[in-house]
Design an enzyme around this catalytic site. Sequence first.
Site, short mmCIF file in Angstrom:
data_model
loop_
_atom_site.label_atom_id
_atom_site.label_comp_id
_atom_site.label_asym_id
_atom_site.label_seq_id
_atom_site.Cartn_x
_atom_site.Cartn_y
_atom_site.Cartn_z
N ASP A 129 -25.34 31.83 0.67
CA ASP A 129 -24.59 30.85 -0.42
C ASP A 129 -25.32 31.46 -1.90
OD1 ASP A 129 -23.72 29.51 1.76
OD2 ASP A 129 -25.17 27.91 1.91
N ARG A 164 4.09 35.70 -0.45
CA ARG A 164 3.51 34.44 -0.15
C ARG A 164 2.09 33.96 -1.23
NH1 ARG A 164 3.52 34.90 6.19
NH2 ARG A 164 5.48 33.72 6.51
N GLU A 189 -6.08 35.16 -8.08
CA GLU A 189 -5.26 34.56 -9.12
C GLU A 189 -5.90 33.27 -9.71
OE1 GLU A 189 -3.54 36.46 -7.03
OE2 GLU A 189 -2.85 37.63 -8.48
N LYS A 215 4.73 38.45 -10.83
CA LYS A 215 4.07 38.56 -9.77
C LYS A 215 4.76 37.95 -8.24
CE LYS A 215 -0.43 38.08 -11.43
NZ LYS A 215 -2.02 37.61 -11.19
N LYS A 216 4.51 38.57 -7.48
CA LYS A 216 5.23 38.46 -6.09
C LYS A 216 4.42 37.64 -5.07
CE LYS A 216 8.99 41.21 -6.66
NZ LYS A 216 9.99 40.56 -6.83
N ARG A 247 -0.05 29.88 2.78
CA ARG A 247 -0.95 30.00 4.32
C ARG A 247 -2.38 30.08 3.99
NH1 ARG A 247 3.62 29.94 5.93
NH2 ARG A 247 4.63 31.14 7.50
N HIS A 253 -17.86 31.63 9.60
CA HIS A 253 -19.06 32.43 10.09
C HIS A 253 -18.91 34.10 10.06
CE1 HIS A 253 -20.07 28.37 11.14
NE2 HIS A 253 -21.26 28.72 11.19
O1 F6P Z 1 -26.11 28.20 4.29
C1 F6P Z 1 -25.31 28.91 4.86
C2 F6P Z 1 -24.00 28.50 5.47
O2 F6P Z 1 -23.45 29.64 6.22
C3 F6P Z 1 -23.16 27.59 4.47
O3 F6P Z 1 -22.32 28.55 3.63
C4 F6P Z 1 -22.38 27.00 5.63
O4 F6P Z 1 -21.88 25.86 5.11
C5 F6P Z 1 -23.35 26.51 6.36
O5 F6P Z 1 -24.33 27.53 6.54
C6 F6P Z 1 -22.63 26.58 7.87
O6 F6P Z 1 -23.75 26.14 8.89
P1 F6P Z 1 -23.77 26.33 10.20
O7 F6P Z 1 -23.91 27.70 10.77
O8 F6P Z 1 -24.90 25.53 10.98
O9 F6P Z 1 -22.63 25.76 10.81
#
Ligand code: F6P
Length: 323
Positions: A129, A164, A189, A215-216, A247, A253
């Site tokens: 983060d 899109r 954008e 722009k497309k 979309r 993760h």
């Molecule tokens: O703090 C790192 C982080 O990947 C955040 O970006 C995300 O909100 C959170 O952890 C997700 O946590 P967990 O792995 O417990 O789902």
Amino acid sequence: MTRIGILTSGGDAPGMNACVRAAVRTALAHDLTIVGIRRGYTGLIDGDMVQLDRPAIRNTIHLGGTIIETSRNKDFYTREGRLRAAGAIERMGLDGLILIGGEGTFHGASLLAADVDTAPLIGVPGSIDNDIYGTDYCIGFDTAANCAVEAIDRIRDTARSHERIFLIEVMGREAGFLALESGIAGGAEELIIPEEETSIARISEHIRDGFTHGKKSAIVVVAEGKKPGASFELAREIGGHLGLDPRVVVLGHLQRGGRPTLRDRVLGSRLGVAAVEALLEGRGGCMIGEVGGILRYTALEETWQKKKPLNEDLRQIFAILSE
Ligand code: F6P
């Protein structure tokens, strides 16, 4: 000082292993014994440790995740949990403890230090983060941001082919660092981040204007903010405004795994060495970060009590380049 411990806590971040490796090598070079506390604060409360020697950290610098594992432990927010951890630190015979983690980790460490006169604690910022006060960059951010940029590049191919709009949601908890830097590098954008009010009308009109000028396709990078998954609702609103069908891709993760980049390996290595040296110098109760390329110590409480501001220069750069 003869024996120290190291743990990783909270969300894993690529580069944590480089940091553990560096701390182990530095400790051994100073004839210290070093143990890894397994599974973060859960292992600390349980006194679950593993001896770290050269073979234990061999061939780990390129690995994502954390070889000593991690956890998000709620018991640490209770005094009872912290007292158990303090007891375990004593039983494990630790003269110092290095904690690699984020805000929650340092909050827990500050509470522990306030409760008991325990071994000195040194924090190392590790979080994709990048929201920790006291350091420009946290271990893991660069790898996660590069992962987001690669995803944006790939999505741009299909966005362009189908003309899109795509909303790409990145992690970052309540901060927009990942979104801002991956947005710049991915040539997005638009940007939706928790630090700013979101105006669907303004964003939609900006996208419409881009289409009017040739722009497309359009990429909107969305920080997950307080509500992961909110991009689906935002996409409906933007789509409704423009009469289009955007979309959504939620990276989730995916951004936490993978081989750490050069920057994360170097940062992890530098901070790992510095953390052991800080303990040897008799420091404690602080986090070691890097500000303007220089190592800097910040009191543990400040790291989570103070809010790290978004880099305004970068925000301006995004605004100019996305016009
Ligand atoms: O703090 C790192 C982080 O990947 C955040 O970006 C995300 O909100 C959170 O952890 C997700 O946590 P967990 O792995 O417990 O789902």
